[in-house]
Write an enzyme that holds these catalytic residues in place. Sequence first.
Site, PDB file in Angstrom:
ATOM      1  CG  HIS A 217      93.083  78.876  30.152  1.00 22.07           C
ATOM      2  ND1 HIS A 217      94.258  79.375  30.227  1.00 22.07           N
ATOM      3  CD2 HIS A 217      92.558  79.203  29.019  1.00 22.07           C
ATOM      4  CE1 HIS A 217      94.609  80.362  29.256  1.00 22.07           C
ATOM      5  NE2 HIS A 217      93.474  80.037  28.802  1.00 22.07           N
TER       6      HIS A 217
ATOM      7  CD  GLU B 233      98.491  79.529  30.248  1.00 26.00           C
ATOM      8  OE1 GLU B 233      98.613  80.923  30.737  1.00 26.00           O
ATOM      9  OE2 GLU B 233      97.325  78.769  30.860  1.00 26.00           O
TER      10      GLU B 233
ATOM     11  CD  GLU C 133      96.096  81.620  34.159  1.00 25.03           C
ATOM     12  OE1 GLU C 133      95.965  80.189  33.627  1.00 25.03           O
ATOM     13  OE2 GLU C 133      97.105  82.020  33.893  1.00 25.03           O
TER      14      GLU C 133
ATOM     15  CD  GLU D 162     100.177  83.216  32.624  1.00 19.79           C
ATOM     16  OE1 GLU D 162      99.954  82.415  32.068  1.00 19.79           O
ATOM     17  OE2 GLU D 162      99.342  84.070  33.522  1.00 19.79           O
TER      18      GLU D 162
ATOM     19  CD  GLU E   5      95.239  77.215  33.502  1.00 22.41           C
ATOM     20  OE1 GLU E   5      94.736  78.279  33.804  1.00 22.41           O
ATOM     21  OE2 GLU E   5      96.092  76.847  32.858  1.00 22.41           O
TER      22      GLU E   5
ATOM     23  CG  HIS F 141      97.798  84.421  29.691  1.00 22.27           C
ATOM     24  ND1 HIS F 141      97.184  83.691  30.341  1.00 22.27           N
ATOM     25  CD2 HIS F 141      97.048  85.065  28.616  1.00 22.27           C
ATOM     26  CE1 HIS F 141      96.225  83.678  29.872  1.00 22.27           C
ATOM     27  NE2 HIS F 141      95.832  84.358  28.871  1.00 22.27           N
TER      28      HIS F 141
END
Length: 233
Positions: free
Chosen positions: A169, A65, A166, A35, A136, A68
Site C-alpha cells: 500500500h 484494510e 502495508e 486497520e 502505512e 485486514h
Amino acid sequence: MFKHEKKLMHKVRVEKPNPQYAVLMQEQLGGCNGELKAAMQYLSQSFRAKDPVFKDLLLDIGTEELSHLEIVAECINLLNGGDVDYKKIDSGELETMVTFGLNPALINSSGNPWTADYVTVTGDLAADLLADIASEQRAKVVYEYLYRQIDDKYVKETIMFLLEREEAHNALFCEALNKITHDGSNKNFGISEDSRLYFDLSKPGRYFDDPKPEPVEMKNAPGCSCKDKKAKK
C-alpha cells in the site's frame, strides 16, 4: 457497493491461546495506527476524490484494510481462547474479558475506544496521500513491534502478511503522489525569494559565518533553483 467474501485473505492460526498477547493485538484493531483507522481514512478520502484513478485506489486499499481488520479480529479471537476468565490476564487491559466477553472490540491495547479523530481527511489529494504514506509507515512500525513480542510461528506468519501488505500500500500511495505535480497543495505558491531560502539557525550554524544564506535547490519544484539564481546575478 461492497461485497463480503467468506474466505479470509490470509489463513489465521495460532499455536496456542495467549490472552496477554491478544491485548497487544487490540492495538491494530482499534488503535490510532490500526486497520480500522486505515480503512476509514482511505474510504473517507475517496468520497471527495474526483479523478477516478485516485478514487479507485483509495476505495480498493480502504476495502482491503477492512479485510485486514477481519484478520486481526480472528487472530485476537484465537489468542483469547474459548473461555471468559480474567485470571488468564496477569497484566494489561481486561476490558475484552469483563465487558466485551472476548469479542475483539474497537478499542486499543489500553482499552481506549476507537475514535474518528484518528482519521486524516483534508480534501486535498496531495496532503491526503502524504498522510496515507505516513499512516502505512506507522502501521508497519507497530507490526514490527508486535512481531518481536511473540514466538508463535502462526501469529508471526499473520503479522508478516499484514506487514507486507502495508508495504504494498505504501508503494502504491508513493506512486500516486509522484503523479501529482501541480495540483492542490503541490502547486508552487512561492512568489518571492522567501519561499526558496533556508536559514540555518543552529549554534554555531552556518548562518553565523554566512548571514546571507543561499537559496536551497528544490529539484521537484518548477522554476527557480540555486543555479538559476546564481546565473542571473
